[in-house]
Design a protein around this motif. Structure first.
Motif, mmCIF file in Angstrom:
data_model
loop_
_atom_site.group_PDB
_atom_site.id
_atom_site.type_symbol
_atom_site.label_atom_id
_atom_site.label_comp_id
_atom_site.label_asym_id
_atom_site.label_seq_id
_atom_site.Cartn_x
_atom_site.Cartn_y
_atom_site.Cartn_z
ATOM 1 N N THR A 107 0.061 4.569 0.387
ATOM 2 C CA THR A 107 -0.474 5.471 0.931
ATOM 3 C C THR A 107 0.476 6.189 1.780
ATOM 4 O O THR A 107 -0.058 7.416 1.146
ATOM 5 C CB THR A 107 -1.547 4.918 1.642
ATOM 6 O OG1 THR A 107 -2.577 5.093 1.178
ATOM 7 C CG2 THR A 107 -2.215 6.595 2.405
ATOM 8 N N GLU A 131 -7.896 0.498 1.728
ATOM 9 C CA GLU A 131 -7.935 1.764 1.359
ATOM 10 C C GLU A 131 -8.933 3.031 1.545
ATOM 11 O O GLU A 131 -8.621 4.289 2.115
ATOM 12 C CB GLU A 131 -7.235 2.215 -0.255
ATOM 13 C CG GLU A 131 -5.971 1.351 -0.929
ATOM 14 C CD GLU A 131 -4.915 1.136 0.349
ATOM 15 O OE1 GLU A 131 -4.524 2.620 0.654
ATOM 16 O OE2 GLU A 131 -4.265 0.575 0.102
ATOM 17 N N CYS A 160 0.778 -1.274 -0.051
ATOM 18 C CA CYS A 160 0.147 0.378 -0.052
ATOM 19 C C CYS A 160 0.819 1.323 0.417
ATOM 20 O O CYS A 160 1.386 1.454 0.803
ATOM 21 C CB CYS A 160 -0.789 0.202 1.448
ATOM 22 S SG CYS A 160 -1.402 1.427 1.507
#
Length: 315
Positions: free
Chosen positions: A38, A226, A36
């Protein structure tokens, strides 16, 4: 008790140690562990816009105040979803049915109606949450492209760069389905970022109930993870060894967990707590994650109240 507030300096220190993720031009042959981006994307955004740290600190202060005052929407939020499909091949042009399957997964996971929610260990059953937020598919936008991968620099969110601009980002959750590359399954933008890039990106191979070819990420949990970030949740290990996710009822984790750890999995952090490896904000396989906590629910709900970062979605 975990700390609920990070000063600006701490925020900058936390995210400055993350490497910028360059746009990827080739796809890894296989993804062995969940990725991920992010935090890396946030680090790049903070580098480009130092005022973002100040905005996020204000959101954090508001979140803490809203939780303490009990001013939470508590299940009265319905999220319109716009799905933007960018495809080069027929496989990347995912079907309406696959897109709807992802909306169904989000509704199950955020309302504790997922079949594996009952697997929550007794130790965590008292804090396992029905977040009570629902999702409704509003629009599907499709666009053919020659790109083999999009990377994590938000090009897929910009029409001028071959992608698709977000639709009504202050009142709709935009999700881009495309090939990201670099072993990244997805990434999200935290509250406080630019509306021009707000939303969630999920690699099309891991979007919805995507079949055995995407195993072990074929159950739609990448989007659940997410969207958790989009609703202001941090990774459960706080992106640091024995770090804080700013939630009081999640145990302190050493770091990310992968696969499906055997229960109980003990942390070596202070107090050696049993880690909540089945939490959606860990890095376990899709079949290994199946719950949010009440503390995470309160944190998510706080952004939708009047004055919150996503108040446009509230009641």
């Amino acid at each position: 008790m975990k700390n609920f507030f990070l000063p600006v300096a701490a925020l900058l220190m936390l995210f400055s140690c993350q490497n910028d993720t360059a746009e990827t031009t080739s796809e890894a042959s296989a993804v062995s562990q969940r990725g991920c981006a992010t935090q890396e994307v946030l680090a790049a955004q903070m580098k480009a816009d130092p005022s973002l740290a100040l905005r996020m600190n204000k959101i954090e202060a508001f979140t803490e105040k809203a939780m303490l005052a009990g001013r939470l929407v508590n299940g009265k939020v319905e999220i319109p979803v716009v799905v933007n499909v960018l495809y080069r091949t027929a496989a990347e042009n995912i079907t309406d049915a696959q897109i709807q399957s992802q909306i169904d997964v989000l509704n199950e996971d955020f309302n504790a109606t997922n079949s594996d929610f009952s697997s929550t260990p007794a130790l965590f059953s008292g804090v396992a949450a029905n977040v009570g937020i629902t999702f409704v598919l509003e629009t599907i936008n499709r666009k053919s492209t020659t790109k083999t991968s999009w990377g994590t620099r938000d090009a897929m969110k910009k029409t001028k760069q071959g992608g698709l601009d977000p639709t009504s980002p202050t009142t709709s959750l935009n999700i881009w389905a495309c090939t990201i590359g670099g072993g990244i399954l997805g990434y999200a933008q935290f509250p406080g970022g630019s509306t021009a890039t707000d939303g969630v990106v999920v690699d099309s191979k891991y979007f919805g109930l995507s079949g055995s070819g995407a195993y072990p990420y074929n159950l739609g949990r990448t989007a659940t993870h997410e969207v958790g970030h989009w609703m202001n949740l941090r990774h459960i290990w706080g992106d640091a060894t024995c770090g804080s996710d700013l939630v009081s009822d999640t145990p302190t984790h050493n770091t990310a967990n992968y696969g499906v750890p055997a229960y109980p999995h003990y942390s070596t952090c202070s107090g050696t707590p049993v880690e909540m490896t089945m939490n959606y904000m860990d890095y376990t396989d899709d079949r290994g994650m199946y719950m949010f906590s009440n503390g995470q629910k309160s944190r998510m709900a706080a952004i939708f109240v009047a004055g919150g970062a996503r108040a446009g979605f509230g009641v």
